[in-house]
Design a protein around this motif. Structure first.
Motif, PDB file in Angstrom:
ATOM      1  N   LYS C  42       0.832  -1.214   0.000  1.00 14.63           N
ATOM      2  CA  LYS C  42       0.000   0.000   0.000  1.00 14.63           C
ATOM      3  C   LYS C  42       0.857   1.252   0.000  1.00 14.63           C
ATOM      4  CE  LYS C  42      -1.765  -0.952   4.031  1.00 14.63           C
ATOM      5  NZ  LYS C  42      -1.102  -2.181   4.457  1.00 14.63           N
ATOM      6  N   SER C  43       1.804   1.281   0.947  1.00 15.78           N
ATOM      7  CA  SER C  43       2.657   2.474   1.025  1.00 15.78           C
ATOM      8  C   SER C  43       3.469   2.622  -0.245  1.00 15.78           C
ATOM      9  CB  SER C  43       3.601   2.381   2.217  1.00 15.78           C
ATOM     10  OG  SER C  43       2.870   2.304   3.403  1.00 15.78           O
ATOM     11  N   THR C  44       3.900   1.511  -0.781  1.00 11.64           N
ATOM     12  CA  THR C  44       4.683   1.555  -2.010  1.00 11.64           C
ATOM     13  C   THR C  44       3.874   2.219  -3.121  1.00 11.64           C
ATOM     14  OG1 THR C  44       5.782  -0.458  -1.330  1.00 11.64           O
ATOM     15  CG2 THR C  44       5.976   0.156  -3.644  1.00 11.64           C
ATOM     16  N   PHE C 157      -2.714  10.043   2.153  1.00 11.77           N
ATOM     17  CA  PHE C 157      -2.562   9.769   3.585  1.00 11.77           C
ATOM     18  C   PHE C 157      -1.993   8.366   3.766  1.00 11.77           C
ATOM     19  CE2 PHE C 157      -6.029  12.721   3.075  1.00 11.77           C
ATOM     20  CZ  PHE C 157      -5.891  13.620   4.119  1.00 11.77           C
ATOM     21  N   ASP C 158      -0.890   8.266   4.490  1.00 10.05           N
ATOM     22  CA  ASP C 158      -0.334   6.937   4.758  1.00 10.05           C
ATOM     23  C   ASP C 158      -0.539   6.587   6.226  1.00 10.05           C
ATOM     24  OD1 ASP C 158       0.924   4.551   4.741  1.00 10.05           O
ATOM     25  OD2 ASP C 158       2.799   5.256   3.854  1.00 10.05           O
ATOM     26  N   GLU C 159      -1.562   5.828   6.503  1.00 12.92           N
ATOM     27  CA  GLU C 159      -1.920   5.423   7.861  1.00 12.92           C
ATOM     28  C   GLU C 159      -1.811   6.572   8.853  1.00 12.92           C
ATOM     29  OE1 GLU C 159      -1.259   1.674   9.069  1.00 12.92           O
ATOM     30  OE2 GLU C 159      -0.602   0.846   7.155  1.00 12.92           O
ATOM     31  N   PRO C 160      -2.531   7.659   8.599  1.00  8.85           N
ATOM     32  CA  PRO C 160      -2.313   8.846   9.441  1.00  8.85           C
ATOM     33  C   PRO C 160      -2.793   8.664  10.873  1.00  8.85           C
ATOM     34  CG  PRO C 160      -4.175   9.191   7.986  1.00  8.85           C
ATOM     35  CD  PRO C 160      -3.563   7.882   7.589  1.00  8.85           C
TER      36      PRO C 160
HETATM   37 MG   LIG Z   1       2.850   1.080   5.070  1.00 11.78          MG
END
Ligand SMILES: [Mg+2]
Ligand SMILES: Nc1ncnc2c1ncn2[C@@H]1O[C@H](COP(=O)(O)OP(=O)(O)O)[C@@H](O)[C@H]1O
Lengths: 301, 281, 359
Positions: C42-44, C157-160
Motif C-alpha cells: 500500500k505504502s509503495t 494519507f499513509d496510515e495517518p
Molecule cells: Mg505502510
C-alpha cells in the motif's frame, strides 16, 4: 479525440525515469574522493617512505612509488634502530605494550562491568551524584590528577613498574568504561532483574547468569575502546612505565627523536607503521563495531 | 569499589589544587602556603600565556574545521553513495592511530626539505610553499591540520549515525514540500542533530584540552615555544622543570574549561527537562 | 477535479518486485482507501503516486497530466505520514509555511492559506508551539495542515491515524470525513490496514494483497459482495464463516453440498454460470447466521459466549466447523446448550475453491 489521447499516452513518460548524472551527484563524489585522498595520503606516504632507501628519500619526491623496493628499513626499525641508549629497535616496545595492554584491558573491563552493574542494580540514593562524578572523571584533564598519582605510586613502591602502569591504565579507564556499562545495563528492561530476583537469584548470580551473557556486544565495544586507547597511550607510558617497560609509542618517539648521525626517515616511518599496526588491525577487523565504540565512548549521559 | 575509585579522583584533584597554593619545587611540601602567588606567576609566564593563546587558536580553528568538514562529509555520505564503507574506512582510520603517530607522520609530510613542499616543487610548481612548522607564526596551523586530519572522521561517523536516525518520513515530507536537498540538510536535519553535534563537540573539546602527544610528536612545542600547550606546560613542570606548584596552578586552570563544559551541559539538560514539563502540562 | 490514473505500474526494490502491472483509476473528488494487511504494498503504491520512489514500469497520471517522471512537489499532491514527520525544530507556523516559502509564495498568500488551514483544523491556538509540545492528535492535525496549505487537488494519507489511541482515532476519523466534504473537489487517497477506517471513510475501497488489487468497489459491495476469498476473509470481524464443499445441481435446483450440509441456494445471485460439481467454499457472515428454533436446518452446540455490549458473539460447533454468530447485545442465551441455525440464501457468499473468485 480518443486517438489523440492514445497517441499522447504512447509517447508520454513511462517506466523508470531516465537516469541523468546530475552535477550535484558529481560534486558529491568529487568532494568525497578529494577528502578520501587527503585522509589516505599520510598512510600512503608512510608506506612508500618506509620502502625507499635514504638516497631516494633525499630526492624529495615524497609521493613517488619507490624506484627500488627495500625492506631494510623495516628490519632496522624492528630490531636495530637506536633510542639514544640502546640499539634494539622497536621490538622491546612492542612486547612491553603487549605486557601492558593485555592485563590492563582485562582488569579494567572486569572492574568496570561490576561497577556499572552495581550502579544500575542498586539505584541507591546518591547514585546520580556518583554518575555525575563519573562523567566529570571521564572529562577531567589527566594533568590535574597525574601528579598526586605519581606521589601515590612512589609511596606504594609501584612507580616505574609494570603493575604500576597497569594500575594507572585501569584507573583512567574506569570512568568511561563504567559509564559505558552502566548505560548499557540501565537500558536492559528492569523486569529482567525483577524476574531473576523472583526466581531467587542473588546479586552475583544475576550478574554471571543473566547480565554478562547479554553484555557481550558492549564488552566487544569496551575491548576495542581499551585496546586502541591503551596501545596508543603515550603520556602514561612516558610518566609511569619506567625505563624497562616503555610502551611502543614512547619507544617510537625516542627512536625518531634520536638525532645521532643522519636521520633515517625510512626507518622512522617503518617504526611508525609498526606502532600503528595493532590499533589499525583492530580497526580494520572490527569495522562498524569501532564506530559504535566511539559513539559509546562519547558518553551520552 | 566505585566509592574508592571516585574518592581517589576527588582526593587527587583536591591534592593538586592544594599544591598549587604552596611553594613546592621538586617534592610536594605543605608547610608554606603562598596563596595565589603561583597563579600570579603563572599569568606572567610567557610560556603559559603562549600556551593559552595557542590552545584557544588551536581549539577554535580545529573544532570549527572539524565540525564543518565532518558535517559536509556526513551529509555527502548520507546521499546513498557507492562504496560508502570504503569511504568511511578511509575517513576514520586516522582516529585509530596514536596521536604520536599522527604527529610524526605530519612532521614528515610538512618537512620543508623532503616533504610535500619539495615534492610539489620537483613536479614543477616552483613557487609552492607548504612548511608551516618551520615558522613560529604558522606552526600552530600545521598542528591544526594534523588535528583535523585525525579527528574529523569521528565527527563524520557520529553525525552520519545521527542522520541515519532521522525518520525517513521527514525526508519524504520535505520532498513533497519541494524543499531543496541542501536546505533540508541545513534547516531540517542539522537542527535535529543537536544531540550528535553536542557529542562530537564534547569529544573534540576534551581532546583539545588534553592535547599533548600530538605536540610532542609534531613539533615538540617548537619552533621555540610557538606551539606550546597547557597540557605540555603542566607535564614539563612536574617532570623536567621541578616546579610542581606552578605546574599544579596550571593544571587547576585547565580544570576550568571542563567545569564550564559540564556546567553548560547540566544547564541544557535542565532546560530540556523544563521544556518537557511544559509540554506535559 | 483531479483524477488519478495508474497504468500498468510496476515497482521493485532490487530483485523484489512489489507491484507489477497495477491499474487503478480514481475519480476526481473521490475518497479512496487502499486497504490491506501490512506489507502488501500500500505504502509503495502511495509513494509511487507521490513520486517518492522511482517506478520501474508504467505511468501515473494526475489531473490529466502524465507525472510519471515529475518531482513530488510538481505533482499537485499533499501528503500526510503515519509518523507525522513534522519538522521538529520549527514551530507549527514554521512547519506550515516552510514549503510555501521555498516555493516563493507571497507573504500575504502564505498567511491566508495558513489561517484557512488552521481554522479548518482548529490549530490556530498552537501556531507558536513546537511539535514536541503538542499531543499526538494535535501533531497529526498540523501534519494535515501542512498538506492543506499546499492548496492541491490530491491528498495522500499513509496510515495517518495508526499512531493515535483509540479515542483520538475515532475523533480524527470523523474530522477527516468532514474535511473531505468541505474540500469537495479534492481527491483523497488513504492507506490503512484498519477496515473500520476504510469502511467508514471511503467512497471506494481498493483491497490489496500481495501487491495486487483484489477488489475496487464501494464499501457496501466490499462487505456484502466480496469479490474473492481474500476480500471475504480480510474484511469483517469476527471473520466470515467458511465451509468447504461443492455446487451441485439437482432437478434444476442448485445446492451447496458437503459431508455435513446440503444448503439450498435459492435466493443467491450467481455471478455467472457454474457447472455442477464445482468445488466451492461457502461463506456467511456471523450476523447473517439465523437462529431459528422451528425451521433451523443445523444443530449448533454453544461453546463460548462473548457479550460485547452492543452485540454478543456466540461461538458454536456446527456442521463440523466452528461457526460464529453475531447477535443483539441483550440476547439471553443462558442455559441454551444447543441452537437450531440456518443460513439464509440471499446472504450467502460462494467462491470457487480453486481460484477463490466469487461464483
Ligand atoms: Mg505502510
Ligand atoms: N525501501 C525498501 N526496500 C526494500 N523493500 C521494501 C522497501 N520498502 C518496502 N519494501 C517491501 O515492499 C513490500 C511492501 O511494503 P509496503 O508498501 O511498505 O507495505 P504496506 O505499506 O502495505 O505495509 C514489503 O514486503 C516491504 O518489505
Amino acid at each position: 479525440m480518443t486517438a489523440v489521447v492514445a497517441q499522447d499516452e504512447f509517447f508520454a513518460a513511462a517506466g523508470p525515469r531516465p537516469r541523468r548524472v546530475s552535477a550535484a551527484r558529481i560534486g558529491v563524489y568529487c568532494f568525497l574522493i578529494g577528502a578520501a585522498l587527503f585522509f589516505a595520503l599520510p598512510l600512503y606516504v608512510m608506506v612508500v617512505t618506509s620502502l625507499k632507501d635514504l638516497g631516494e628519500i633525499r630526492l624529495g619526491n615524497i609521493f613517488n612509488w619507490p624506484a627500488e623496493l627495500t625492506f631494510e628499513p623495516w628490519i632496522a626499525a624492528w630490531s636495530s634502530a637506536c633510542t639514544g641508549r640502546t640499539c634494539e629497535g622497536i621490538r622491546p616496545g612492542f612486547f612491553n605494550s603487549i605486557k601492558i595492554t593485555v592485563p590492563s584491558v582485562i582488569l579494567s573491563i572486569i572492574i568496570a562491568a561490576i561497577n556499572g552493574y552495581a550502579l544500575s542494580f542498586w539505584r541507591f540514593r546518591g547514585a546520580n551524584f556518583f554518575f555525575g562524578l563519573l562523567i566529570f572523571g571521564a572529562f577531567v584533564p589527566y594533568q590535574v590528577v597525574i601528579y598526586p598519582l605519581i606521589i601515590f605510586m612512589r609511596e606504594v613502591g609501584l612507580f616505574a613498574t609494570l603493575p604500576g602502569i597497569i594500575i594507572v591504565h585501569t584507573i583512567f579507564g574506569m570512568p568511561i568504561l563504567t559509564l559505558l556499562y552502566r548505560n548499557y545495563f540501565s537500558s536492559l528492561p528492569e523486569e529482567l532483574f525483577k524476574a531473576a530476583r523472583v526466581d531467587g537469584a542473588g546479586f552475583w548470580a544475576i550478574f554471571f547468569r543473566v547480565v554478562m551473557p547479554m553484555a557481550v556486544p558492549i564488552s566487544i565495544v569496551a575491548v576495542i575502546l581499551q585496546v586502541t586507547g591503551i596501545w596508543n597511550d603515550f603520556l602514561f607510558g612516558l610518566v609511569f612505565a619506567g625505563r624497562d617497560n616503555m610502551p611502543m609509542t614512547v619507544q617510537l618517539n625516542n627512536i625518531v627523536a634520536t638525532t645521532t648521525g643522519t636521520r633515517a626517515y625510512n626507518v622512522n616511518m617503518s617504526a611508525t607503521i609498526l606502532t600503528a599496526a595493532v590499533p589499525l588491525a583492530v580497526y580494520f577487523i572490527s569495522g562498524r563495531w569501532f564506530v559504535r565504540g566511539i559513539a559509546a565512548g562519547a558518553v551520552k549521559g | 569499589m566505585i566509592a574508592v575509585g571516585v574518592g581517589l579522583y576527588v582526593v587527587g584533584i583536591g591534592y593538586s589544587v592544594a599544591l598549587s597554593f604552596t611553594n613546592s619545587k621538586l617534592l610536594p611540601k605543605f608547610d608554606t602556603f603562598v596563596g595565589l602567588a603561583n597563579y600570579d606567576r603563572l599569568w606572567s609566564t610567557g610560556r603559559w600565556l603562549i600556551s593559552v593563546e595557542n590552545i584557544w587558536l588551536f581549539g577554535l580553528l580545529s573544532i570549527a574545521l572539524n565540525m564543518l568538514l565532518g558535517f559536509l562529509l556526513a551529509a555527502f555520505m548520507d546521499r546513498r553513495v557507492r562504496y560508502e564503507d570504503t569511504f568511511r574506512t578511509i575517513l576514520l582510520y586516522p582516529y585509530a592511530m596514536s596521536l604520536i603517530v599522527t604527529g610524526l607522520v605530519w612532521q614528515w609530510m610538512m618537512d620543508p626539505g623532503l616533504g610535500i613542499q619539495s615534492a610539489m616543487q620537483n613536479w614543477g610548481f616552483a613557487g609552492f610553499s607548504f612548511a608551516p612548522l618551520t615558522n613560529p607564526d604558522t606552526a600552530i596551523f600545521g598542528v591544526v591540520i594534523a588535528g583535523v586530519w585525525q579527528g574529523t572522521g569521528v565527527t563524520m561517523a557520529i553525525l552520519l549515525a545521527g542522520l541515519r536516525g532521522i525518520d525517513e518520513d521527514i525526508w519524504k515530507a520535505a520532498r513533497v514540500d519541494g524543499i531543496p536537498t541542501w536546505r533540508t540538510y541545513v534547516f531540517i536535519a542539522l537542527p535535529m542533530l543537536r544531540g550528535a553535534l553536542a557529542t562530537a563537540f564534547v569529544l573534540q573539546a576534551v581532546s583539545v584540552v588534553r592535547v599533548y602527544d600530538l605536540i610532542v610528536g609534531l613539533t615538540g612545542g617548537g619552533p621555540g615555544i610557538a606551539t606550546e600547550m597547557p597540557a605540555k606546560f603542566v607535564i614539563d613542570h612536574i617532570t623536567n622543570r621541578v616546579n610542581v606548584s606552578l605546574g599544579m596552578a596550571a593544571a587547576t586552570m585547565m580544570l576550568l574549561p571542563i567545569i564550564l563544559l559540564i556546567g553548560i551541559n547540566l544547564f541544557i539538560d535542565w532546560r530540556r527537562k523544563a521544556v518537557a514539563m511544559r509540554a506535559a502540562t | 477535479m483531479a483524477q488519478v490514473k495508474i497504468n500498468k505500474l510496476g515497482v521493485s526494490f532490487g530483485a523484489l518486485q512489489v507491484l507489477s502491472d497495477l491499474d487503478i483509476e480514481i475519480e476526481g473528488g473521490e475518497f479512496v482507501v487502499l486497504l490491506g494487511p501490512s506489507g502488501c504494498g500500500k505504502s509503495t503504491l502511495l509513494n509511487a503516486i507521490a513520486g517518492l520512489l522511482d517506478v520501474s514500469d508504467g505511468q501515473i497520471w494526475i489531473d490529466g497530466r502524465n507525472v510519471t517522471w515529475e518531482e513530488p512537489k510538481d505533482r499537485g499532491i499533499g501528503m500526510v505520514f503515519q509518523s507525522y514527520a513534522l519538522y521538529p525544530r520549527m514551530t507549527v507556523e514554521g512547519n506550515l509555511s516552510f514549503g510555501l516559502k521555498m516555493a516563493r509564495v507571497p507573504k500575504a498568500e502564505i498567511a491566508r492559506r495558513i489561517n484557512a488551514a488552521a481554522e479548518l483544523l482548529h490549530i490556530d491556538k498552537l501556531m507558536k508551539r513546537r511539535p514536541s509540545e503538542l499531543s499526538g492528535g494535535q501533531r497529526q492535525r498540523v501534519a494535515i495542515g501542512r498538506a492543506l496549505v499546499r492548496d492541491v487537488r490530491v491528498y495522500l494519507f499513509d496510515e495517518p491515524l495508526s499512531n493515535l489511541d483509540a479515542a483520538l482515532r475515532t475523533e480524527l476519523r470523523v474530522e477527516l470525513k468532514r474535511l473531505h466534504q468541505e474540500l469537495s473537489n479534492s481527491t483523497m487517497i488513504y492507506v490503512t490496514h484498519d477496515q473500520v477506517e476504510a469502511l467508514t471513510l471511503a467512497d471506494r475501497i481498493a483491497v490489496m494483497h500481495g501487491g495486487i488489487i483484489q477488489q475496487f468497489d464501494k464499501p457496501r459491495n466490499i462487505y456484502h459482495r466480496p469479490g474473492n476469498l481474500f476480500v471475504a476473509g480480510f474484511v469483517g470481524s469476527p471473520k466470515m464463516n467458511f465451509l468447504d464443499g461443492r455446487i451441485e445441481e439437482r432437478s434444476g435446483e442448485r445446492a451447496f453440498v458437503s459431508d455435513e450440509v446440503t444448503q439450498p441456494l435459492n435466493g443467491y445471485a450467481f455471478a455467472g454460470n457454474v457447472r455442477s460439481g464445482t468445488p466451492a467454499k461457502l461463506g456467511i457472515r456471523p450476523e447473517h447466521v439465523r437462529i431459528d428454533p422451528d425451521q433451523g436446518m443445523y444443530d449448533a452446540d454453544v461453546e463460548l459466549v462473548e457479550p460485547m455490549g452492543a452485540e454478543t458473539v456466540v461461538w458454536c460447533n456446527a456442521v463440523g466447523h466452528t461457526i460464529s454468530l453475531r447477535l443483539e447485545g441483550d440476547v439471553a442465551l443462558e442455559g441454551q446448550k444447543r441452537l437450531r441455525i440456518s443460513f439464509p440464501g440471499e446472504r450467502l457468499n460462494l467462491f470457487d475453491a480453486a481460484s477463490g473468485v466469487r461464483l
